[in-house]
Design an enzyme around this catalytic site. Structure first.
Site, mmCIF file in Angstrom:
data_model
loop_
_atom_site.group_PDB
_atom_site.id
_atom_site.type_symbol
_atom_site.label_atom_id
_atom_site.label_comp_id
_atom_site.label_asym_id
_atom_site.label_seq_id
_atom_site.Cartn_x
_atom_site.Cartn_y
_atom_site.Cartn_z
ATOM 1 N N HIS A 32 17.985 -13.838 11.233
ATOM 2 C CA HIS A 32 18.223 -15.283 11.329
ATOM 3 C C HIS A 32 17.339 -16.057 10.368
ATOM 4 O O HIS A 32 17.136 -17.256 10.544
ATOM 5 C CB HIS A 32 17.989 -15.738 12.772
ATOM 6 C CG HIS A 32 18.964 -15.143 13.733
ATOM 7 N ND1 HIS A 32 20.142 -15.770 14.101
ATOM 8 C CD2 HIS A 32 18.964 -13.953 14.381
ATOM 9 C CE1 HIS A 32 20.806 -14.998 14.945
ATOM 10 N NE2 HIS A 32 20.122 -13.889 15.127
ATOM 11 N N GLU A 87 -17.128 -11.766 3.919
ATOM 12 C CA GLU A 87 -16.353 -12.299 5.042
ATOM 13 C C GLU A 87 -16.768 -11.657 6.362
ATOM 14 O O GLU A 87 -16.951 -12.332 7.382
ATOM 15 C CB GLU A 87 -14.856 -12.073 4.797
ATOM 16 C CG GLU A 87 -14.286 -12.805 3.589
ATOM 17 C CD GLU A 87 -14.383 -12.004 2.300
ATOM 18 O OE1 GLU A 87 -13.709 -12.381 1.332
ATOM 19 O OE2 GLU A 87 -15.139 -11.007 2.268
ATOM 20 N N LYS A 136 -18.389 -0.863 5.306
ATOM 21 C CA LYS A 136 -19.040 0.371 4.842
ATOM 22 C C LYS A 136 -20.438 0.082 4.302
ATOM 23 O O LYS A 136 -21.413 0.746 4.647
ATOM 24 C CB LYS A 136 -18.182 1.047 3.781
ATOM 25 C CG LYS A 136 -18.761 2.371 3.300
ATOM 26 C CD LYS A 136 -18.005 2.927 2.105
ATOM 27 C CE LYS A 136 -16.601 3.349 2.430
ATOM 28 N NZ LYS A 136 -15.937 4.010 1.284
ATOM 29 N N GLY A 163 -10.591 1.810 1.645
ATOM 30 C CA GLY A 163 -10.421 0.941 2.803
ATOM 31 C C GLY A 163 -9.016 0.924 3.363
ATOM 32 O O GLY A 163 -8.804 0.994 4.577
ATOM 33 N N ARG A 164 -8.031 0.868 2.485
ATOM 34 C CA ARG A 164 -6.641 0.774 2.949
ATOM 35 C C ARG A 164 -6.113 2.115 3.450
ATOM 36 O O ARG A 164 -4.989 2.186 3.959
ATOM 37 C CB ARG A 164 -5.752 0.218 1.847
ATOM 38 C CG ARG A 164 -5.782 1.006 0.544
ATOM 39 C CD ARG A 164 -5.105 0.221 -0.571
ATOM 40 N NE ARG A 164 -5.193 0.864 -1.871
ATOM 41 C CZ ARG A 164 -6.227 0.751 -2.702
ATOM 42 N NH1 ARG A 164 -7.290 0.064 -2.333
ATOM 43 N NH2 ARG A 164 -6.209 1.328 -3.898
ATOM 44 N N LYS A 191 -13.790 -12.662 -5.878
ATOM 45 C CA LYS A 191 -14.943 -12.587 -4.983
ATOM 46 C C LYS A 191 -16.226 -12.983 -5.722
ATOM 47 O O LYS A 191 -17.071 -13.699 -5.186
ATOM 48 C CB LYS A 191 -15.068 -11.180 -4.410
ATOM 49 C CG LYS A 191 -13.978 -10.832 -3.405
ATOM 50 C CD LYS A 191 -13.876 -9.346 -3.150
ATOM 51 C CE LYS A 191 -15.104 -8.812 -2.462
ATOM 52 N NZ LYS A 191 -14.931 -7.379 -2.091
ATOM 53 N N GLU A 209 -2.088 -3.256 -3.286
ATOM 54 C CA GLU A 209 -3.439 -3.025 -3.774
ATOM 55 C C GLU A 209 -3.517 -1.685 -4.495
ATOM 56 O O GLU A 209 -4.319 -1.514 -5.418
ATOM 57 C CB GLU A 209 -4.435 -3.072 -2.613
ATOM 58 C CG GLU A 209 -5.891 -3.175 -3.059
ATOM 59 C CD GLU A 209 -6.828 -3.515 -1.915
ATOM 60 O OE1 GLU A 209 -7.060 -4.710 -1.677
ATOM 61 O OE2 GLU A 209 -7.315 -2.570 -1.255
#
Length: 564
Positions: free
Chosen positions: A403, A222, A216, A286-287, A527, A372
């Site tokens: 399993h 990153e 954004k 964001g999420r 961060k 979050e």
């Protein structure tokens, strides 16, 4: 429709009459799913509900009708539905950032009435204009009209993002792969570990690769680092046939890179044409953004029609959450069940177990959405939370998990509520010569929730011929809570419904706990410290000396052992 203000202090749930009644009810209640089902032949029917295309069976949870009534009373006393209405109207319920929370506006259909206006912005018109631009771009790529620098059509779209700019798109792409256009696929780069960019691009042809940089602010460390790595990879690949002039390099970037961002100046500085940047707004977290322009990669590879169907699925669940009566409102009921499990049954984790390989990234997506959002100890007015909040969400597709970790869910010492998700019709129906494999697959789905609910008694174990110490080892206590979610088929619409369901479940829990589910200050400190440590990691001894002993020793170990 203009948004109201919403600055009401949260109600402390522990001070409500409903909370006190739930505490007493929990102490008095004798739990036995076997007995409850035997005493009430209609239990499954009474605890099953329809939400859009989803069939949701809550009957194997550790609740009675009285439990659910008390939980709904709790929702009334803390104002869940009023907070829901404020969110949908555009109130600034994200109090720490003074923002509206309007991810639901991203999927309002064109022409929705009344039109939504928030803070002077015509929300519906802006959303539809962005979708129009995204779809026009997608059609250009899909038709072959948009080509790379050498005139070849695009075959691979690489999406570079992190967090919500990655987890949502990659999950939806994996879930809806059958809708991908032949000859067009997607790759995703998120981790700043350079291995991620390398592995995602090493076998691609730069001439047929299009890159979407999703950030954004266009400052995400990153994402911008990976974008530069992939830009250099692409230019280096194009240089293999002939040297590129500076002008040709600019042309290559403009032909092979687009952005999802509102920082048009930074987009242009990178070399991307601002006309090829698609934005979204500060009222989209964001999420919660996969249905915004962040989904450009999806609209491109899966197609605008599939993306529209995805949005319609989201909206269908939004409408259910907004209008269904409380006693039939599935997101409300499931959110309240999670509160019951966390605060009264002391469950610390929550498993999500999709019986669909296409949903193999769905639990990872829910990890960000839920943890979050609700992994907080401070309420939206700045006071400390008065209850436990949040759960650790995790899971893998069935039958793989059977399993692996199902042993702990069946016979461990902790209660782990689990959501089982399955579809009546597979996307690919295959038989092994004698048996419909999907029927075998779903037999496992049905068997697991049955076993978790009803277990196996010592008498039943002995009746099978087992004696001695092995009896206890083969006994299953049962009374392990599960929710079963089924739909006719995994389609774009059904996937949208599932995502929106969990968005609203998360919201309900946050309101009960009094926390702001729409900020994420907890991700900021690490961060910031990473930026502060850059000099020390690069070898600045004075910076290393200023660190704590453990961090300094770890950095020195790295410096001594790094091979270049």
């Amino acid at each position: 429709m203009t948004a109201p203000n919403s600055s009401t202090a949260p109600v402390d749930p522990t001070t409500t009459d409903a909370w006190s009644a739930l505490e007493a009810h929990h102490l008095e209640q004798s739990t036995s799913l076997r007995e409850w089902f035997a005493a009430d032949p209609q239990r499954a029917e009474r605890f099953s509900h329809r939400a859009a295309d989803l069939h949701v069976d809550l009957s194997k949870n550790l609740v009675t009708a009285e439990t659910m009534e008390l939980l709904q009373q709790l929702a009334r006393e803390v104002g869940v539905l009023e907070r829901r209405d404020a969110m949908l109207a555009g109130a600034h319920i994200n109090t720490t950032e003074d923002r509206a929370v309007l991810h639901t506006a991203l999927r309002r259909p064109a022409g929705a009435s009344p039109a939504l206006e928030v803070d002077g912005q015509q929300i519906d018109a802006d959303v539809q204009e962005t979708l129009r631009r995204v779809y026009a771009f997608a059609d250009q790529v899909r038709s072959g009209q948009w080509t790379g620098m050498t005139g070849r059509r695009i075959e691979t779209v690489v999406n570079i993002g992190i967090g919500g700019s990655d987890l949502g798109p990659v999950m939806v792409y994996e879930a809806l792969k059958p809708w991908a256009q032949d000859g067009l696929s997607a790759r995703f780069v998120s981790n700043i570990d350079p291995t991620d960019a390398y592995e995602s691009t090493k076998d691609l042809d730069p001439e047929t690769t299009l890159v979407i940089v999703a950030s954004k602010t266009f400052t995400t460390l990153e994402t911008l680092t990976n974008a530069r790595l992939v830009r250099e990879w692409l230019l280096q690949g194009l240089r293999e046939n002939a040297a590129l002039t500076p002008e040709q390099e600019k042309e290559a970037i403009a032909k092979h890179f687009v952005a999802v961002s509102t920082a048009l100046d930074k987009v242009a500085d990178f070399g991307i044409d601002p006309d090829n940047a698609f934005g979204f707004w500060d009222w989209v977290g964001g999420r919660y953004s996969v249905d915004s322009a962040i989904g450009t990669v999806l609209a491109t590879v899966l197609g605008p029609d599939a993306f529209e169907e995805l949005l319609a699925g989201f909206h269908g669940m939004d409408e259910h959450f907004a209008t269904a009566p409380a006693e039939q409102n599935v997101p409300l009921l499931m959110g309240l069940l999670n509160v019951w499990n966390v605060n009264f049954l002391e469950a610390e984790t929550h498993a999500v177990l999709p019986y669909s390989q296409y949903l193999h990234r769905f639990p990872a997506y829910l990890q960000q959405l839920t943890m979050e959002s609700n992994g907080k100890s401070v309420r939206w007015d700045g006071t400390l939370a008065t209850t436990e909040t949040g759960e650790v969400f995790w899971g893998e597709p069935g039958t793989n998990g059977q399993h692996a970790f199902y042993q702990l869910i069946h016979q461990g010492t902790r209660i782990i509520p689990a959501d089982f998700i399955a579809f009546a019709t597979p996307n690919h129906a295959l038989a092994d010569g004698e048996q419909d494999v999907h029927e075998l697959f779903l037999a496992n789905f049905f068997a697991q929730t049955k076993a978790l609910a009803f277990g196996k008694t010592a008498e039943e174990v002995r009746a099978e011929g087992t004696e001695g110490a092995l009896v206890a080892a083969r006994e299953f206590s049962g009374d392990r809570p599960t929710t079963s979610i089924m739909a006719p088929k995994l389609t774009p619409s059904v996937l949208g419904q599932l995502i929106a369901l969990y968005e609203h479940i998360t919201f309900v829990q946050g309101v009960v706990w009094g926390i702001n589910s729409f900020d994420q200050w907890g991700v900021e400190l690490g961060k910031q410290l990473a930026k502060d440590l850059a000099g020390a990691v690069a070898g600045d001894e004075s910076a290393i000396a200023g660190e704590d002993a453990s961090t300094a020793a770890l950095i020195r170990y790295y410096r001594e052992n790094r091979k270049r």
